[in-house]
Design a protein around this motif. Sequence first.
Motif, PDB file in Angstrom:
ATOM      1  N   ARG A  75       0.835  -1.210   0.000  1.00 47.65           N
ATOM      2  CA  ARG A  75       0.000   0.000   0.000  1.00 47.65           C
ATOM      3  C   ARG A  75       0.863   1.251   0.000  1.00 47.65           C
ATOM      4  O   ARG A  75       0.542   2.236  -0.660  1.00 47.65           O
ATOM      5  N   GLU A  76       1.961   1.222   0.751  1.00 49.54           N
ATOM      6  CA  GLU A  76       2.871   2.386   0.762  1.00 49.54           C
ATOM      7  C   GLU A  76       3.445   2.622  -0.634  1.00 49.54           C
ATOM      8  O   GLU A  76       3.645   3.755  -1.050  1.00 49.54           O
ATOM      9  N   SER A  79       0.367   3.744  -3.126  1.00 50.50           N
ATOM     10  CA  SER A  79      -0.266   5.037  -2.840  1.00 50.50           C
ATOM     11  C   SER A  79       0.694   6.202  -3.067  1.00 50.50           C
ATOM     12  O   SER A  79       0.280   7.355  -3.082  1.00 50.50           O
ATOM     13  N   GLY A  80       1.995   5.905  -3.239  1.00 48.50           N
ATOM     14  CA  GLY A  80       2.952   6.981  -3.455  1.00 48.50           C
ATOM     15  C   GLY A  80       3.534   7.540  -2.169  1.00 48.50           C
ATOM     16  O   GLY A  80       4.421   8.396  -2.206  1.00 48.50           O
ATOM     17  N   THR A  81       3.032   7.067  -1.010  1.00 48.23           N
ATOM     18  CA  THR A  81       3.570   7.606   0.243  1.00 48.23           C
ATOM     19  C   THR A  81       5.029   7.186   0.450  1.00 48.23           C
ATOM     20  O   THR A  81       5.818   7.958   0.989  1.00 48.23           O
ATOM     21  N   GLU A  83       7.255   6.720  -1.944  1.00 46.38           N
ATOM     22  CA  GLU A  83       8.053   7.585  -2.813  1.00 46.38           C
ATOM     23  C   GLU A  83       8.218   8.974  -2.191  1.00 46.38           C
ATOM     24  O   GLU A  83       9.301   9.545  -2.190  1.00 46.38           O
ATOM     25  N   ARG A  84       7.117   9.479  -1.623  1.00 46.44           N
ATOM     26  CA  ARG A  84       7.176  10.791  -0.979  1.00 46.44           C
ATOM     27  C   ARG A  84       8.170  10.767   0.178  1.00 46.44           C
ATOM     28  O   ARG A  84       8.983  11.682   0.323  1.00 46.44           O
ATOM     29  N   LEU A  85       8.106   9.710   0.987  1.00 46.78           N
ATOM     30  CA  LEU A  85       9.024   9.608   2.132  1.00 46.78           C
ATOM     31  C   LEU A  85      10.471   9.553   1.667  1.00 46.78           C
ATOM     32  O   LEU A  85      11.359  10.100   2.307  1.00 46.78           O
ATOM     33  N   LEU A  86      10.700   8.878   0.524  1.00 44.47           N
ATOM     34  CA  LEU A  86      12.075   8.745   0.049  1.00 44.47           C
ATOM     35  C   LEU A  86      12.600  10.041  -0.562  1.00 44.47           C
ATOM     36  O   LEU A  86      13.805  10.181  -0.756  1.00 44.47           O
TER      37      LEU A  86
ATOM     38  N   LEU B  55      14.073  10.764  -8.620  1.00 47.30           N
ATOM     39  CA  LEU B  55      13.305   9.524  -8.509  1.00 47.30           C
ATOM     40  C   LEU B  55      13.317   8.735  -9.808  1.00 47.30           C
ATOM     41  O   LEU B  55      12.918   7.583  -9.855  1.00 47.30           O
ATOM     42  N   ARG B  76      16.976  16.892   0.519  1.00 46.50           N
ATOM     43  CA  ARG B  76      15.744  16.212   0.916  1.00 46.50           C
ATOM     44  C   ARG B  76      14.820  17.027   1.807  1.00 46.50           C
ATOM     45  O   ARG B  76      13.646  16.697   1.923  1.00 46.50           O
ATOM     46  N   TYR B  81       7.472  18.230  -2.769  1.00 43.24           N
ATOM     47  CA  TYR B  81       6.960  17.558  -3.962  1.00 43.24           C
ATOM     48  C   TYR B  81       5.521  17.126  -3.749  1.00 43.24           C
ATOM     49  O   TYR B  81       5.176  16.567  -2.713  1.00 43.24           O
ATOM     50  N   SER B  83       2.929  14.739  -5.766  1.00 43.23           N
ATOM     51  CA  SER B  83       2.743  13.851  -6.910  1.00 43.23           C
ATOM     52  C   SER B  83       1.311  13.973  -7.419  1.00 43.23           C
ATOM     53  O   SER B  83       0.449  14.541  -6.765  1.00 43.23           O
ATOM     54  N   PRO B  86      -2.694  12.044  -4.793  1.00 41.58           N
ATOM     55  CA  PRO B  86      -2.257  12.490  -3.475  1.00 41.58           C
ATOM     56  C   PRO B  86      -1.588  11.379  -2.662  1.00 41.58           C
ATOM     57  O   PRO B  86      -2.199  10.347  -2.388  1.00 41.58           O
ATOM     58  N   ALA B  87      -0.315  11.578  -2.317  1.00 45.24           N
ATOM     59  CA  ALA B  87       0.427  10.587  -1.533  1.00 45.24           C
ATOM     60  C   ALA B  87       0.236  10.901  -0.055  1.00 45.24           C
ATOM     61  O   ALA B  87       1.051  11.567   0.572  1.00 45.24           O
ATOM     62  N   VAL B  88      -0.908  10.445   0.472  1.00 42.85           N
ATOM     63  CA  VAL B  88      -1.242  10.690   1.873  1.00 42.85           C
ATOM     64  C   VAL B  88      -1.804   9.388   2.445  1.00 42.85           C
ATOM     65  O   VAL B  88      -2.207   8.507   1.695  1.00 42.85           O
ATOM     66  N   TYR B  89      -1.827   9.289   3.772  1.00 40.87           N
ATOM     67  CA  TYR B  89      -2.365   8.085   4.406  1.00 40.87           C
ATOM     68  C   TYR B  89      -3.864   8.263   4.637  1.00 40.87           C
ATOM     69  O   TYR B  89      -4.281   9.084   5.446  1.00 40.87           O
ATOM     70  N   PHE B 101       4.682  13.639   8.775  1.00 40.06           N
ATOM     71  CA  PHE B 101       5.656  14.165   7.811  1.00 40.06           C
ATOM     72  C   PHE B 101       6.483  15.294   8.428  1.00 40.06           C
ATOM     73  O   PHE B 101       7.663  15.451   8.115  1.00 40.06           O
ATOM     74  N   ILE B 104       9.272  13.703  10.254  1.00 41.84           N
ATOM     75  CA  ILE B 104      10.302  13.187   9.343  1.00 41.84           C
ATOM     76  C   ILE B 104      11.185  14.339   8.846  1.00 41.84           C
ATOM     77  O   ILE B 104      12.392  14.213   8.714  1.00 41.84           O
TER      78      ILE B 104
END
Lengths: 245, 238
Positions: A75-76, A79-81, A83-86, B55, B76, B81, B83, B86-89, B101, B104
């Motif tokens: 899921r990580e 969902s792109g999360t 990639e975002r974290l990296l 990336l 970093r 960024y 994407s 939406p890259a969210v939980y 976040f 982090i």
Amino acid sequence: MSRRRALATAARVARQLRHDPRTVALLLLVPSVLLGLLAWILRGRPGVFDHFAPSLLGIFPLIVMFLVTSVATLRERTSGTLERLLTMPLAKVEFVLGYALAFGTSAVAQGALVSGLSFGVYGLHVAGSAWLIVLVAVLNALLGTALGLSLSALATTEFQAVQFMPAFIFPQILLCGIVVSRDQLPTFLHWLSDVLPMSYAVDATTRVATSAAITTALILDIAVVVGFVAVALVIGATTLRRRTP
Amino acid sequence: MPESAAIRVESLNVVRSETAVLRDVSFVVPAGQLLGLLGPSGSGKTTLMRALLGLQIVASGDTEILGDRAGAVALRNRVGYVSQSPAVYGDLTVMENLRYFASILDVARDDVDRVLADVDLERYARSLVSRLSGGERARVSLAIALLGAPELLILDEPTVGLDPVLRRDLWTLFARQASAGTTLLVSSHVMDEAARCERLLLLREGQILADLTPAELLERTRTSSYDAAFVALIEGST
């Protein structure tokens, strides 16, 4: 390596679990109910439950944690999360440790509950210390998490991830000594079972079940399982890709 | 000018399964510019943005961001960024997403309140992201990118699916960020959004078709709408 970022990741994974109480209930209850079912089936056959239950105490949590971790990491990825974290200052090893910590804590709770019920309610007896059985059960759950983290890199869809369970876990169950004792396996399969982590987990629980002595062989078996967890976590960290085609 | 360049791309080539996705792309963006990256879908906008973030595996070319190699560790927490999806939980609240976040990025907690106000989502702070609408989710994703006030924002279609009022508000936010010195690269396939940018890069089939200001675009194509200008430009190039 930043302890703060690993802990923040663990807390975040735990928070996600808290928003999903049904998953938490399933995590905790499924192995306990399965062991209870086994005890019930084997009622009136003295010694048989005592023979199988210690090994299954480790195998059920391993399967559950493997599945949960595979799906969570997939899921990580999708969902792109991840990639975002990296793109942020999060090291891959911090990500993997965060997951290991969060699911490891669930594993301890799960292992404690299923062992407590087995010894307290289902009437399980072992020759050695019950705590050693709990320890191996928790290590197995951690192994499930670590294997899930490293193998989910190979899966690109949920369908694949779910099938990794029969593909990577079932052979270990067949070869770990529950079905046929490992020393009675055909030579090649014996070799194969020697390099699979579950064999050592089951060897360890069998030793505890049959003897009260803490032997070097027992400590070695447990050390090998710990080693497999560490190696799987390192592989898990290396399979996370920052750059993709 | 070259010393203060936020983005410097030289002869960038990206090949994916034997197809050239980006072909010999070169451009320089000075710090503080609001640059629009326009082009039809499939033109390579996302690939270009991913290359700037380190990336994307690139075939050849140099990509320098804020004086560093693209994707360098030092960048970093200097580049934000967003994407396309939406890259969210989804299984966390808006606040829990932002706080995670923020930790982090090692950003102060009151910064979370600032970005929440920037995207106008304060009243949803305690809502689960999965219960929000698509547009609200996109704004949560944008808020995360704004954490820590990065020097460069790379936003992949941040206004897609939003209503006109919200789109206007976000472009006002982008302009405010740019005037405060932030460099923004914003992609869109809504050509009307071109008017909001200081400068436009028009991408088509992995190549830069035009690099000009919105006024120059209308003037060169002798059109009055950006949609018409884009069509004219594409037809003129083939």
